[in-house]
Design an enzyme around this catalytic site. Structure first.
Site, PDB file in Angstrom:
ATOM      1  N   GLU A  68     -13.512  -9.584  28.962  1.00 31.14           N
ATOM      2  CA  GLU A  68     -12.621  -9.958  29.916  1.00 31.14           C
ATOM      3  C   GLU A  68     -12.337  -8.771  30.932  1.00 31.14           C
ATOM      4  OE1 GLU A  68     -10.619  -7.707  26.245  1.00 31.14           O
ATOM      5  OE2 GLU A  68     -12.367  -8.926  26.805  1.00 31.14           O
TER       6      GLU A  68
ATOM      7  N   HIS B 154     -15.965  -6.022  25.325  1.00 31.10           N
ATOM      8  CA  HIS B 154     -14.929  -6.614  26.052  1.00 31.10           C
ATOM      9  C   HIS B 154     -15.505  -7.485  27.340  1.00 31.10           C
ATOM     10  CE1 HIS B 154     -11.584  -4.821  23.919  1.00 31.10           C
ATOM     11  NE2 HIS B 154     -12.477  -3.827  23.850  1.00 31.10           N
TER      12      HIS B 154
END
Length: 513
Positions: free
Chosen positions: A171, A169
């Site tokens: 983000e 991930h």
């Protein structure tokens, strides 16, 4: 025309974070449900797609599928976690369950450092993994771009068509280089120039308001918060004297807030404001109501009816401007997601009545709170306005658990004033996102003097956050909490116990109702 990235949401808890990181790269994006129709996507003229993660497994019956238009569009695509697995499955690869789910930090080794996605990145990346499935066979024409000890395919790509997948991930803050990886995809693969800034947003918003409103008059609902004030400034810049501001004191404000707001509007900001005192009206409507959703709906309905009356008296004004934010839209499940869960009804989104005599002007409905603050600075709003902490539109009605009465409002106002005074006196007012008191329906046994008491319980809530989508409880010093509790018990009648809320969002929300 602004450069737009479409993020398709497959249910990840991090979907909103993807949108935030893209905007931090100064690229506009919109978060759409995974089953959004092509007509809606096409209207945004996207430069590329990002596919979010999600809790499902791609091989399960009923799992969300990749819309055909994503690949048929020929646009660059970045799949994250579930999004990567969707790409693999759709393009002829294989996905299978892991023997043991991988969740937490990991080290990823870059196998192809010269590609655009990993430009200027170190060969070893600390990342955050959160998956129970993995790719066991790559699709044709794809290659492994990165691997980790537990993920032989930590990143994959088909470079000719700018299609990538990341098992980790990028983000989240636990992937320190994640934002740079996203920015690389946006710049080098999607061809975005990163020109979406607060100043450019102001220009776009003003032009859109002019186009929508034309020569008509606009009523702007002022609350005193940064959202409504930025909205008012944008509308004022767009249509000038066509704007009429209305401030309604619904009797659910904090101590001294109505007078303070009027002074801010008129003396500090120079706005022409019509003041409406409406406490008796709102309290009559709320009498006997305890359900929080019912409170929000009643307050939203009453606001609109009151604005309609003001429009007839001062108008006519066919447009109503209000400071709806992206978080309001998302949490009210109003962003088009068919299977979205409504977290709560916001009085200016889901709480609005079905029939009303206005067309809405909502220039901020695609902005996060921190972005609104940045726009406020561009518009020249003073720091005291830009840094104001959020306050719910329904006011203290949703900080009183149970029925709202004059007596309970008075009690909560005094307790809340103490909380704010002490946190600000400690110099923490700018460090804490939101801090307030709320009145619970509980009573507890206590001892005051030589007597037994059975009085109300007040809860104190203080959280840290960037945009309100996620939040953590603020680690206030114990001595500060002690002062707050002692003052409330000693100075506020009918309270003998104070508790401190240490819940994060999620699983809790910032407000209790």
């Amino acid at each position: 025309m602004k450069e737009t990235i479409v993020i398709l949401d497959f249910g990840s808890q991090y979907s909103q974070l993807i949108a935030r990181r893209v905007r931090e790269c100064h690229v506009y994006c919109e978060l759409l449900p995974h089953d959004a129709l092509w007509a809606e996507v096409e209207s945004l003229h996207p430069r590329g797609f990002i596919l979010s993660g999600g809790p499902a497994s791609v091989y399960e019956q009923g799992a969300p599928r990749l819309p055909d238009y994503v690949l048929e569009s020929g646009l660059p695509v970045l799949g994250i976690c579930y999004g990567m697995q969707l790409l693999a499955q759709k393009l002829g690869g294989e996905v299978a369950p892991l023997p043991q789910r991988e969740y937490g930090p990991a080290m990823v080794e870059i196998d192809t450092p010269d590609i655009s996605l990993f430009r200027d990145q170190p060969l070893s990346l600390r990342v955050w993994m959160s998956h129970g499935d993995h790719i066991t066979r790559l699709p044709p024409f794809f290659s492994v771009l990165a691997h980790s000890e537990n993920s032989p395919v930590a990143a994959m790509g088909e470079l000719r068509h700018h299609i990538y997948g990341l098992q980790f991930h990028p983000e989240v803050s636990h992937t320190p280089q994640g934002k740079e990886i996203l920015c690389n995809f946006l710049r080098h693969d999607c061809g975005c120039h990163g020109q979406w800034t607060p100043a450019s947003f102001v220009e776009e918003a003003v032009a859109e308001i002019r186009a929508q409103v034309g020569a008509a008059r606009v009523l702007c609902a002022l609350s005193g918060g940064i959202d409504s004030l930025v909205t008012a400034r944008l509308v004022e810049r767009a249509v000038g004297d066509q704007l009429t501001c209305v401030f309604v004191d619904h009797g659910l404000l904090r101590k001294g807030e109505a007078q303070g707001n009027l002074h801010l509007f008129q003396e500090t900001l120079g706005l022409k404001v019509h003041y409406v005192e409406a406490q008796p009206r709102f309290l009559r409507c709320l009498a006997g109501v305890t359900d929080p959703e019912a409170k929000r709906r009643i307050i939203g309905e009453e606001f609109i009816r009151l604005f309609e009356e003001q429009s007839q008296r001062l108008g006519p004004m066919p447009f109503l401007a209000q400071g709806t934010l992206y978080t309001d839209v998302i949490e009210s499940a109003g962003h088009g997601k068919k299977d979205a869960v409504r977290i709560k009804t916001h009085h200016n989104v889901g709480g609005l009545p079905g029939r009303m005599g206005f067309e809405l002007v909502e220039p901020l409905k695609r902005l996060f709170k921190d972005e609104v603050r940045a726009v406020g600075r561009v518009l020249g709003l003073p720091d005291e306005v830009v840094q104001r902490q959020p306050f719910p539109g329904p006011g203290l009605a949703v900080r009183i658990i149970g029925e709202v009465t004059l007596e309970r409002l008075a009690l909560l106002r005094e307790a809340d004033t103490i909380v704010r005074e002490e946190i600000e006196a400690a110099g923490l007012g700018r460090q804490v996102w939101q801090y307030f008191a709320l009145l619970t329906p509980l009573k507890s046994v206590g001892v005051m003097g030589d007597g037994r008491t059975y009085e109300s319980v007040v809860a104190v809530r203080a959280v840290s956050s960037e945009d309100g989508m996620t939040a953590d409880w603020a680690r206030l010093p114990p001595e500060l909490l002690a002062r707050i509790a002692n003052r409330i018990v000693n100075e506020v009648r009918s309270v003998n116990r104070v508790v401190y809320d240490i819940s994060s969002k999620p699983p809790a929300t910032i407000e209790w109702e």
